[in-house]
Design a protein around this motif. Structure first.
Motif, short mmCIF file in Angstrom:
data_model
loop_
_atom_site.label_atom_id
_atom_site.label_comp_id
_atom_site.label_asym_id
_atom_site.label_seq_id
_atom_site.Cartn_x
_atom_site.Cartn_y
_atom_site.Cartn_z
N GLN A 67 0.84 -1.19 0.00
CA GLN A 67 0.00 0.00 0.00
C GLN A 67 0.88 1.25 0.00
O GLN A 67 1.68 1.44 0.91
CB GLN A 67 -0.91 0.00 1.24
N PHE A 68 0.72 2.09 -1.03
CA PHE A 68 1.53 3.30 -1.17
C PHE A 68 0.78 4.53 -0.66
O PHE A 68 -0.45 4.60 -0.72
CB PHE A 68 1.91 3.53 -2.63
N GLN A 69 1.55 5.51 -0.19
CA GLN A 69 1.03 6.82 0.12
C GLN A 69 2.16 7.82 0.03
O GLN A 69 3.35 7.45 0.01
CB GLN A 69 0.39 6.85 1.51
N LEU A 70 1.80 9.11 -0.05
CA LEU A 70 2.82 10.14 -0.14
C LEU A 70 3.58 10.22 1.17
O LEU A 70 3.00 10.09 2.26
CB LEU A 70 2.19 11.49 -0.47
N ASN A 71 4.86 10.44 1.10
CA ASN A 71 5.72 10.51 2.27
C ASN A 71 5.65 11.91 2.87
O ASN A 71 6.05 12.89 2.26
CB ASN A 71 7.16 10.19 1.86
N THR A 72 5.08 12.03 4.06
CA THR A 72 4.98 13.30 4.77
C THR A 72 5.58 13.15 6.15
O THR A 72 5.86 12.04 6.61
CB THR A 72 3.52 13.76 4.90
N GLU A 73 5.78 14.26 6.83
CA GLU A 73 6.34 14.21 8.18
C GLU A 73 5.41 13.50 9.15
O GLU A 73 5.84 12.96 10.15
CB GLU A 73 6.62 15.63 8.68
N ASP A 74 4.11 13.47 8.81
CA ASP A 74 3.15 12.84 9.71
C ASP A 74 3.24 11.31 9.68
O ASP A 74 3.01 10.66 10.68
CB ASP A 74 1.72 13.26 9.35
N ASN A 75 3.55 10.74 8.49
CA ASN A 75 3.55 9.28 8.41
C ASN A 75 4.95 8.70 8.29
O ASN A 75 5.11 7.51 8.13
CB ASN A 75 2.70 8.80 7.22
N SER A 76 5.97 9.53 8.32
CA SER A 76 7.34 9.01 8.27
C SER A 76 8.25 9.93 9.06
O SER A 76 8.36 11.11 8.78
CB SER A 76 7.82 8.92 6.82
N SER A 77 8.92 9.39 10.06
CA SER A 77 9.76 10.21 10.92
C SER A 77 11.10 10.52 10.28
O SER A 77 11.81 11.40 10.72
CB SER A 77 9.98 9.50 12.27
#
Length: 481
Positions: free
Chosen positions: A210-220
């Motif tokens: 499952q792909f999603q855009l990499n943002t600060e909220d979902n990737s530290s």
């Protein structure tokens, strides 16, 4: 017949040639040359058609020919001459996985020697297919394409499926330049994730990424900050590296390194095993560090649907070595259920008592119970399984057979994965029974299909990795490799 037509067309072209030279009118010569060109095109197209037909026979005819060949070879397994029997067995093995569905169940074969030969053939084919499935998927695609098109190509070439519902149409339609020339799957995915950037999670219930855009909220942190190594269908990443005091010692610390091992979604890993003595750490001055628990031998289950596993290795570190860089290399083993085959029962309610066979697995649909509730319905499916052989191979598989995946499917192709309980209903030598409970199904779903996914072999795949120039984070910095 076709060759006669070609000869006639060639003869006609020669007539056109000589006739053209004998004509004085420019117009007549032009018309004749046009006819000559047309005739030559017909000859070329007819010849090419014959070549293509010879190279690519009709698929139905090809399957018929294969079935006839398999039947002949099975007959030869009972030949009086040993050489003929051995050649027939070897030829069946060479034909590979396409013959599995054409081989008769051994229990229906009356001749003992033929029955044993068929069992050997199946074991060899399935073992080779399982080993082939453990190779890394290779991706070939060069040019500028939309993200959606790129992922479709990767999926079709690798057998890995993707979920894109968390990505906007704008992102999916964005053009990206890629240069994949037999690029291993994980390298291709990581390259895409860095270009956009993207992040992913593997959904074990559907074996999809499952792909999603990499943002600060979902990737530290960015994947660029991580140290990664690839080996076949496996991706090994160092998630964290740090040191902490060794209790009871004033001049030694513990170097702690956290690893993550990921597996291509198409594969079904069962557990990771490794020994502390087989994972080595040394400083840039080639000084080997001692493992904190040198005799440790661990097996880490991935759980039902798991596609990755984390583990931590610890070494004893002298204080003066804390400012050094480190090299880590080692080997592990991943136990996998390889070459999973789908066994499907159409029109579930009318298939009670039916037996389906794939490879060395036979599945009987023992019972089906559907119950309508106020807003949904439940469906209980009970199956009985048998393998052509017992012994260590089956015993190894039986530990995990309870977790084999199953799903229902409606006529429109919508799948309903198991969301209720599953439990064993019977056990005997070489047989096992499992009951599956599907809940929250839509009402008036009576034409359902049931599919059971059966691995044919449990096998261990070796994993090798090497990381160089790893550094401990500075005091106050984030613990990243």
């Amino acid at each position: 017949m076709f060759s006669w037509h070609i000869e006639q067309l060639q003869w006609t072209c020669q007539v056109f040639y000589f006739t053209t030279n004998s004509l004085e009118s420019e117009r007549d010569r032009f018309v004749i040359r046009l006819l000559q060109f047309t005739a030559m095109m017909i000859v070329t197209l007819t010849h090419n058609h014959l070549q293509v037909s010879a190279v690519e026979p009709n698929p139905v005819q090809k399957q018929t020919d294969l079935k006839r060949q398999v039947e002949t070879l099975i007959t030869q397994l009972d030949d009086n001459q040993r050489r003929v029997r051995e050649q027939a067995e070897s030829k069946l093995i060479e034909l590979g996985t396409p013959v599995l569905s054409l081989l008769p169940p051994p229990e229906l074969v009356t001749t003992a020697s033929v029955r044993e030969a068929l069992i050997r053939v199946k074991l060899q084919i399935e073992k080779q297919a399982a080993l082939d499935s453990l190779h890394s998927s290779l991706i070939s695609l060069e040019g500028s394409y939309s993200l959606k098109s790129i992922l479709q190509h990767i999926s079709s070439q690798s057998g890995n499926t993707f979920g894109l519902h968390k990505i906007t149409d704008e992102t999916l339609n964005r053009k990206i330049q890629v240069e994949f020339a037999k690029t291993p799957f994980w390298q291709a995915i990581d390259e895409l994730c860095q270009k956009l950037p993207l992040t992913y999670q593997i959904d074990g219930s559907s074996d999809s990424m499952q792909f999603q855009l990499n943002t600060e909220d979902n990737s530290s942190r960015s994947s660029k900050d991580l140290k990664t190594c690839y080996d076949g269908p496996f991706k090994i990443t160092i998630l964290d590296i740090q040191n902490r005091p060794l209790r009871g010692s004033s001049n030694k610390d513990l170097l702690s390194v956290k690893f993550q091992v990921e597996v291509e979604p198409r594969l079904r890993p069962l557990f990771l095993s490794y020994a502390a003595r087989e994972i080595h750490c040394s400083t840039s001055q080639s000084k080997k560090l001692s493992p904190f628990t040198p005799q440790a031998n661990l097996e880490l289950p991935l759980g039902e649907g798991g596609k990755n596993v984390n583990f931590t290795m610890t070494w004893v570190l002298n204080n003066e070595q804390k400012h050094s860089t480190f090299n880590i290399q080692g080997t592990m083993q991943m136990e996998l259920a390889a070459e999973t085959l789908p066994i499907t029962f159409d029109n579930l309610l009318e298939s009670k008592g039916a037996i389906r066979r794939r490879g060395n697995v036979s599945v009987e649909l023992v019972n089906v119970e559907q119950k309508n509730l106020l807003t949904s319905q439940t469906c209980n499916v009970r199956i009985a399984l048998s393998y052509d052989y017992g012994g260590p191979a089956f015993e190894s598989h039986r530990t995990w057979i309870y977790h084999n995946r199953a799903y229902l499917e409606n006529p429109e192709g919508q799948k309903y994965w198991l969301n209720g309980a599953s439990h064993t209903t019977l056990e005997s030598a070489g047989k096992i029974g499992v009951s599956y409970q599907f809940t929250d199904l839509p009402l008036r779903q009576n034409s359902l299909r049931f599919t059971y996914l059966a691995p044919t072999l449990i096998t261990a795949a070796p994993i090798s990795f090497r990381f160089e120039k790893l550094k401990l984070p500075a005091d106050g910095d984030k613990n990243t490799p």
